[in-house]
Design a protein around this motif. Structure first.
Motif, PDB file in Angstrom:
ATOM      1  N   PRO A   1       4.394 102.298 -75.427  1.00  0.00           N
ATOM      2  CA  PRO A   1       3.955 101.296 -75.961  1.00  0.00           C
ATOM      3  C   PRO A   1       2.233 102.089 -76.026  1.00  0.00           C
ATOM      4  CG  PRO A   1       5.445  99.672 -74.609  1.00  0.00           C
ATOM      5  CD  PRO A   1       5.443 101.438 -73.921  1.00  0.00           C
ATOM      6  N   VAL A   2       1.583 102.070 -77.256  1.00  0.00           N
ATOM      7  CA  VAL A   2       0.588 102.225 -76.930  1.00  0.00           C
ATOM      8  C   VAL A   2      -0.052 101.321 -76.350  1.00  0.00           C
ATOM      9  CG1 VAL A   2       0.799 103.296 -79.603  1.00  0.00           C
ATOM     10  CG2 VAL A   2       0.081 100.614 -79.331  1.00  0.00           C
ATOM     11  N   THR A   3      -1.705 101.690 -75.561  1.00  0.00           N
ATOM     12  CA  THR A   3      -2.535 100.696 -74.868  1.00  0.00           C
ATOM     13  C   THR A   3      -2.285  99.087 -74.986  1.00  0.00           C
ATOM     14  OG1 THR A   3      -3.866 102.312 -74.635  1.00  0.00           O
ATOM     15  CG2 THR A   3      -4.498 100.393 -73.810  1.00  0.00           C
ATOM     16  N   GLN A   4      -1.886  98.962 -76.247  1.00  0.00           N
ATOM     17  CA  GLN A   4      -2.673  96.957 -76.816  1.00  0.00           C
ATOM     18  C   GLN A   4      -1.311  96.793 -76.112  1.00  0.00           C
ATOM     19  OE1 GLN A   4      -4.157  96.143 -80.183  1.00  0.00           O
ATOM     20  NE2 GLN A   4      -4.043  93.768 -80.427  1.00  0.00           N
ATOM     21  N   ASP A   5       0.092  97.380 -76.770  1.00  0.00           N
ATOM     22  CA  ASP A   5       1.307  97.013 -76.134  1.00  0.00           C
ATOM     23  C   ASP A   5       1.994  96.394 -74.820  1.00  0.00           C
ATOM     24  OD1 ASP A   5       1.461  97.028 -79.261  1.00  0.00           O
ATOM     25  OD2 ASP A   5       2.828  98.646 -79.107  1.00  0.00           O
ATOM     26  N   LEU A   6       1.294  97.609 -74.730  1.00  0.00           N
ATOM     27  CA  LEU A   6       1.280  97.949 -72.792  1.00  0.00           C
ATOM     28  C   LEU A   6       0.799  96.764 -72.417  1.00  0.00           C
ATOM     29  CD1 LEU A   6       3.114  99.197 -70.687  1.00  0.00           C
ATOM     30  CD2 LEU A   6       0.576 100.494 -70.161  1.00  0.00           C
ATOM     31  N   ARG A   7      -0.182  96.229 -72.300  1.00  0.00           N
ATOM     32  CA  ARG A   7      -0.909  95.094 -72.421  1.00  0.00           C
ATOM     33  C   ARG A   7      -0.507  93.946 -72.818  1.00  0.00           C
ATOM     34  NH1 ARG A   7      -6.337  96.935 -74.437  1.00  0.00           N
ATOM     35  NH2 ARG A   7      -6.528  95.064 -76.097  1.00  0.00           N
ATOM     36  N   LEU A   8      -0.026  93.922 -73.499  1.00  0.00           N
ATOM     37  CA  LEU A   8       0.404  92.495 -73.713  1.00  0.00           C
ATOM     38  C   LEU A   8       1.848  92.183 -73.139  1.00  0.00           C
ATOM     39  CD1 LEU A   8       0.985  90.136 -76.015  1.00  0.00           C
ATOM     40  CD2 LEU A   8       1.935  91.530 -77.216  1.00  0.00           C
ATOM     41  N   LEU A   9       2.565  93.453 -72.892  1.00  0.00           N
ATOM     42  CA  LEU A   9       3.878  93.329 -72.078  1.00  0.00           C
ATOM     43  C   LEU A   9       3.951  92.672 -70.721  1.00  0.00           C
ATOM     44  CD1 LEU A   9       5.536  96.082 -74.018  1.00  0.00           C
ATOM     45  CD2 LEU A   9       6.633  93.655 -73.813  1.00  0.00           C
ATOM     46  N   SER A  10       2.814  93.912 -70.412  1.00  0.00           N
ATOM     47  CA  SER A  10       2.029  93.155 -69.310  1.00  0.00           C
ATOM     48  C   SER A  10       1.794  92.031 -68.616  1.00  0.00           C
ATOM     49  CB  SER A  10       1.565  94.269 -67.725  1.00  0.00           C
ATOM     50  OG  SER A  10       0.737  94.631 -69.068  1.00  0.00           O
ATOM     51  N   ALA A  11       0.976  91.705 -69.375  1.00  0.00           N
ATOM     52  CA  ALA A  11       0.188  90.019 -69.352  1.00  0.00           C
ATOM     53  C   ALA A  11       1.769  88.960 -69.926  1.00  0.00           C
ATOM     54  CB  ALA A  11      -1.081  89.924 -70.675  1.00  0.00           C
ATOM     55  N   MET A  12       2.212  88.977 -70.324  1.00  0.00           N
ATOM     56  CA  MET A  12       2.957  88.422 -70.208  1.00  0.00           C
ATOM     57  C   MET A  12       4.289  88.429 -68.938  1.00  0.00           C
ATOM     58  SD  MET A  12       3.550  86.909 -73.161  1.00  0.00           S
ATOM     59  CE  MET A  12       3.158  86.966 -75.726  1.00  0.00           C
ATOM     60  N   MET A  13       3.948  88.844 -68.633  1.00  0.00           N
ATOM     61  CA  MET A  13       5.533  88.982 -68.294  1.00  0.00           C
ATOM     62  C   MET A  13       4.994  88.419 -66.424  1.00  0.00           C
ATOM     63  SD  MET A  13       7.119  93.023 -67.321  1.00  0.00           S
ATOM     64  CE  MET A  13       7.758  93.136 -65.938  1.00  0.00           C
TER      65      MET A  13
ATOM     66  N   ARG B   1       5.512  84.184 -65.445  1.00  0.00           N
ATOM     67  CA  ARG B   1       5.238  83.307 -63.899  1.00  0.00           C
ATOM     68  C   ARG B   1       5.241  82.161 -64.047  1.00  0.00           C
ATOM     69  NH1 ARG B   1       8.156  83.265 -59.671  1.00  0.00           N
ATOM     70  NH2 ARG B   1       7.811  83.342 -57.547  1.00  0.00           N
ATOM     71  N   ASP B   2       3.461  82.556 -64.664  1.00  0.00           N
ATOM     72  CA  ASP B   2       2.943  80.660 -64.124  1.00  0.00           C
ATOM     73  C   ASP B   2       3.547  79.750 -64.928  1.00  0.00           C
ATOM     74  OD1 ASP B   2       0.299  81.974 -62.776  1.00  0.00           O
ATOM     75  OD2 ASP B   2       0.221  83.290 -65.157  1.00  0.00           O
ATOM     76  N   LEU B   3       4.132  79.862 -65.967  1.00  0.00           N
ATOM     77  CA  LEU B   3       4.833  79.133 -66.896  1.00  0.00           C
ATOM     78  C   LEU B   3       5.883  78.788 -65.520  1.00  0.00           C
ATOM     79  CD1 LEU B   3       4.962  80.539 -70.034  1.00  0.00           C
ATOM     80  CD2 LEU B   3       3.986  78.462 -69.094  1.00  0.00           C
ATOM     81  N   GLU B   4       6.413  79.630 -65.424  1.00  0.00           N
ATOM     82  CA  GLU B   4       7.684  79.143 -64.006  1.00  0.00           C
ATOM     83  C   GLU B   4       7.387  78.450 -63.188  1.00  0.00           C
ATOM     84  OE1 GLU B   4      10.526  79.834 -61.309  1.00  0.00           O
ATOM     85  OE2 GLU B   4       8.978  80.515 -60.872  1.00  0.00           O
ATOM     86  N   ARG B   5       5.825  78.863 -62.668  1.00  0.00           N
ATOM     87  CA  ARG B   5       5.554  77.828 -61.666  1.00  0.00           C
ATOM     88  C   ARG B   5       4.948  76.686 -62.083  1.00  0.00           C
ATOM     89  NH1 ARG B   5       7.326  77.484 -57.464  1.00  0.00           N
ATOM     90  NH2 ARG B   5       5.378  76.832 -56.638  1.00  0.00           N
ATOM     91  N   ILE B   6       4.719  75.980 -62.886  1.00  0.00           N
ATOM     92  CA  ILE B   6       4.536  75.060 -63.428  1.00  0.00           C
ATOM     93  C   ILE B   6       5.282  74.084 -63.359  1.00  0.00           C
ATOM     94  CG2 ILE B   6       3.262  73.785 -65.025  1.00  0.00           C
ATOM     95  CD1 ILE B   6       1.757  75.978 -65.717  1.00  0.00           C
ATOM     96  N   GLY B   7       6.611  74.570 -64.068  1.00  0.00           N
ATOM     97  CA  GLY B   7       8.067  74.457 -64.461  1.00  0.00           C
ATOM     98  C   GLY B   7       8.142  73.722 -62.371  1.00  0.00           C
ATOM     99  N   ASP B   8       8.143  74.325 -62.039  1.00  0.00           N
ATOM    100  CA  ASP B   8       8.448  74.530 -60.253  1.00  0.00           C
ATOM    101  C   ASP B   8       7.528  73.221 -59.901  1.00  0.00           C
ATOM    102  OD1 ASP B   8      10.293  76.278 -60.630  1.00  0.00           O
ATOM    103  OD2 ASP B   8       9.318  77.325 -59.607  1.00  0.00           O
ATOM    104  N   TYR B   9       6.767  73.167 -60.513  1.00  0.00           N
ATOM    105  CA  TYR B   9       6.052  72.080 -60.376  1.00  0.00           C
ATOM    106  C   TYR B   9       6.793  70.834 -60.082  1.00  0.00           C
ATOM    107  CZ  TYR B   9       3.156  75.082 -56.479  1.00  0.00           C
ATOM    108  OH  TYR B   9       2.300  75.944 -56.156  1.00  0.00           O
ATOM    109  N   ALA B  10       6.944  70.741 -61.977  1.00  0.00           N
ATOM    110  CA  ALA B  10       6.775  69.646 -62.952  1.00  0.00           C
ATOM    111  C   ALA B  10       8.323  69.068 -61.998  1.00  0.00           C
ATOM    112  CB  ALA B  10       7.428  69.963 -63.942  1.00  0.00           C
TER     113      ALA B  10
END
Length: 232
Positions: A93-105, A109-118
């Motif tokens: 991926p180009v730099t911006q794509d790589l940034r998007l993919l790594s940030a999504m990963m 994880r943050d979303l999954e933890r919020i779901g666990d707390y719910a």
């Protein structure tokens, strides 16, 4: 109201895709990952709403629904991570794509933890059910609604790729931190507790989970800003 009885789309399969996908194929797959992240976010939002019903409306069925829905959230979480890894492997991926993919990963994880707390809040609601409603519950409800608003802001910022809105979530987190401090002091320093103290302990857990949910919502906003600006 969202329709959460969705069918997961067919997934990336390196054996079925071209060894070197075109840029158009890559962008189409990338958009699908973004849609799945937002779909996961909608499920987590719904889990928070169900937790609210369980805690404040004493709706035990809502508490049970959270556990069922959390399995969908976990399934999406694992699949999105796999899709991101596959996209990184299929094409450099180009730099911006790589940034998007790594940030999504990181973001899922943050979303999954919020779901666990719910889900944890739903379990606490079941344990609190036999006890009278504590006088601080209205203040706890305000704290929970602040957390839900922060999550909604984060998902909106992600949908629009709005860095400024993502960073604005941090200011909302300060109010949740204040809620936590004042409620903790109220609960921990209570001296006229009649009989069993389990409800007090459970409420301390509730506000701690909410404080952590707000932290993860703040992280989501920061990750959106990173996607857009490249600055941490």
């Amino acid at each position: 109201m969202f329709d959460f009885n969705f069918t997961l789309p067919s997934r990336l399969n390196p054996r079925l895709e071209s060894a070197k996908p075109t840029r158009l194929q890559f962008e189409r797959q990338l958009r699908r990952v973004q849609r799945d992240v937002l779909r996961m976010g909608a499920l987590v939002e719904n889990s928070c709403w169900l937790a609210r019903r369980a805690l404040f409306d004493r709706d035990l069925e809502a508490a049970q629904q959270i556990a069922i829905q959390d399995k969908q959230i976990d399934q999406l979480y694992r699949q999105i991570e796999l899709d991101c890894v596959n996209l990184m492997a299929l094409q450099s991926p180009v730099t911006q794509d790589l940034r998007l993919l790594s940030a999504m990963m990181q973001l899922v994880r943050d979303l999954e933890r919020i779901g666990d707390y719910a889900e944890d809040l739903g379990e606490i609601a079941i344990k609190l059910f036999p006890y009278p409603v504590h006088s601080c519950m209205e203040r706890v409800k305000v704290m929970l609604d602040r957390c839900r608003a922060m999550l909604a802001m984060g998902l909106a910022a992600l949908s629009d790729l709005d860095a400024e809105s993502g960073l604005d979530i941090k200011m909302k987190d300060d109010a949740v931190d204040d809620d936590y401090a004042s409620l903790y002091n109220l609960l921990a320093h209570q001296t006229d507790v009649p009989g069993i103290i389990e409800p007090i302990v459970l409420l301390v857990l509730v506000i701690r989970h909410l404080e952590r949910m707000a932290d993860h919502a703040t992280n989501i906003g920061k990750r959106v800003a990173y996607i857009v600006t490249g600055q941490r």
